[in-house]
Scaffold this motif. Structure first.
Motif, mmCIF file in Angstrom:
data_model
loop_
_atom_site.group_PDB
_atom_site.id
_atom_site.type_symbol
_atom_site.label_atom_id
_atom_site.label_comp_id
_atom_site.label_asym_id
_atom_site.label_seq_id
_atom_site.Cartn_x
_atom_site.Cartn_y
_atom_site.Cartn_z
ATOM 1 N N ALA A 17 -18.175 -15.553 -20.231
ATOM 2 C CA ALA A 17 -16.724 -15.434 -20.416
ATOM 3 C C ALA A 17 -16.352 -14.037 -20.904
ATOM 4 O O ALA A 17 -15.361 -13.450 -20.450
ATOM 5 N N ALA A 18 -17.138 -13.478 -21.818
ATOM 6 C CA ALA A 18 -16.862 -12.127 -22.322
ATOM 7 C C ALA A 18 -16.989 -11.104 -21.196
ATOM 8 O O ALA A 18 -16.153 -10.193 -21.074
ATOM 9 N N VAL A 19 -17.996 -11.256 -20.357
ATOM 10 C CA VAL A 19 -18.181 -10.339 -19.222
ATOM 11 C C VAL A 19 -17.031 -10.501 -18.234
ATOM 12 O O VAL A 19 -16.497 -9.516 -17.718
ATOM 13 N N GLU A 20 -16.612 -11.733 -17.976
ATOM 14 C CA GLU A 20 -15.486 -11.963 -17.060
ATOM 15 C C GLU A 20 -14.221 -11.284 -17.590
ATOM 16 O O GLU A 20 -13.479 -10.655 -16.825
ATOM 17 N N LEU A 21 -13.974 -11.391 -18.885
ATOM 18 C CA LEU A 21 -12.810 -10.730 -19.484
ATOM 19 C C LEU A 21 -12.901 -9.216 -19.324
ATOM 20 O O LEU A 21 -11.938 -8.566 -18.912
ATOM 21 N N ALA A 22 -14.055 -8.648 -19.622
ATOM 22 C CA ALA A 22 -14.234 -7.196 -19.503
ATOM 23 C C ALA A 22 -14.060 -6.744 -18.062
ATOM 24 O O ALA A 22 -13.377 -5.744 -17.791
ATOM 25 N N ARG A 23 -14.644 -7.468 -17.126
ATOM 26 C CA ARG A 23 -14.501 -7.114 -15.710
ATOM 27 C C ARG A 23 -13.054 -7.238 -15.248
ATOM 28 O O ARG A 23 -12.604 -6.502 -14.375
ATOM 29 N N GLY A 24 -12.306 -8.162 -15.853
ATOM 30 C CA GLY A 24 -10.899 -8.331 -15.520
ATOM 31 C C GLY A 24 -10.056 -7.118 -15.868
ATOM 32 O O GLY A 24 -8.981 -6.914 -15.304
ATOM 33 N N MET A 25 -10.537 -6.298 -16.782
ATOM 34 C CA MET A 25 -9.838 -5.067 -17.155
ATOM 35 C C MET A 25 -10.103 -3.948 -16.151
ATOM 36 O O MET A 25 -9.474 -2.901 -16.213
ATOM 37 N N PRO A 27 -10.449 -4.117 -12.372
ATOM 38 C CA PRO A 27 -10.522 -4.614 -10.994
ATOM 39 C C PRO A 27 -10.929 -3.511 -10.014
ATOM 40 O O PRO A 27 -10.405 -2.403 -10.054
ATOM 41 N N GLY A 28 -11.920 -3.833 -9.207
ATOM 42 C CA GLY A 28 -12.378 -2.892 -8.191
ATOM 43 C C GLY A 28 -13.278 -1.788 -8.702
ATOM 44 O O GLY A 28 -13.735 -0.957 -7.918
ATOM 45 N N ARG A 29 -13.562 -1.756 -9.994
ATOM 46 C CA ARG A 29 -14.419 -0.704 -10.540
ATOM 47 C C ARG A 29 -15.831 -1.241 -10.701
ATOM 48 O O ARG A 29 -16.047 -2.394 -11.040
ATOM 49 N N GLU A 30 -16.805 -0.371 -10.501
ATOM 50 C CA GLU A 30 -18.207 -0.752 -10.637
ATOM 51 C C GLU A 30 -18.616 -0.705 -12.110
ATOM 52 O O GLU A 30 -18.248 0.208 -12.835
ATOM 53 N N LEU A 31 -19.367 -1.710 -12.521
ATOM 54 C CA LEU A 31 -19.821 -1.781 -13.900
ATOM 55 C C LEU A 31 -21.169 -2.480 -13.941
ATOM 56 O O LEU A 31 -21.326 -3.564 -13.371
ATOM 57 N N ALA A 32 -22.151 -1.848 -14.580
ATOM 58 C CA ALA A 32 -23.485 -2.435 -14.708
ATOM 59 C C ALA A 32 -23.559 -3.213 -16.015
ATOM 60 O O ALA A 32 -23.644 -2.628 -17.095
#
Length: 136
Positions: A17-25, A27-32
């Protein structure tokens, strides 16, 4: 590739859930982002080997910031550092930042291309907005 992030939690659901929230900030950007959460049987707990594997998976050579939830997650992350190669260990920061707020700040900063030290510093500032708002 941006600085890698690893989320260590006793709960897989919390970490995801924490990763989903961070990725939601972003959109479309790559993050490892790697997740090492729960014990080997799927219950609550942490696993140093899983943490070491997650570090290796997100390490592009630019560094890794590890965020942990509490207690033994910190101890497991410290043990994980003993399991990785010396050159990898030198690129890893174990962050005392709050897990959720720190992850969001770190993710945004990493996705912008900042270096490991800047990403770790931004994670540490994770509570500042809440503290300022609440006067604490």
């Amino acid at each position: 590739m941006p600085v890698g992030l690893v989320v260590v939690s006793h709960s897989r659901a919390l970490a995801d859930a924490a990763v989903e929230l961070a990725r939601g900030m972003l959109p479309g950007r790559e993050l490892a982002v790697g997740v090492a959460a729960g014990d080997v049987d799927g219950g609550l707990g942490t696993d140093a080997t899983a943490i070491a594997d997650a570090i290796a998976a997100v390490d592009s050579g630019d560094g890794v910031v590890v965020l942990m939830d509490l207690g033994s997650a910190v101890l497991s992350a410290e043990t994980a550092l003993e399991l990785v190669d010396d050159d990898v260990r030198e690129r890893v920061v174990l962050s005392p930042a709050p897990l959720v707020e720190g992850l969001v700040g770190a993710a945004v900063t990493a996705a912008a291309g900042a270096d490991r030290d800047r990403v770790a510093a931004e994670a540490l500032r994770g509570l500042a907005p809440k503290q300022a708002h609440l006067g604490g």
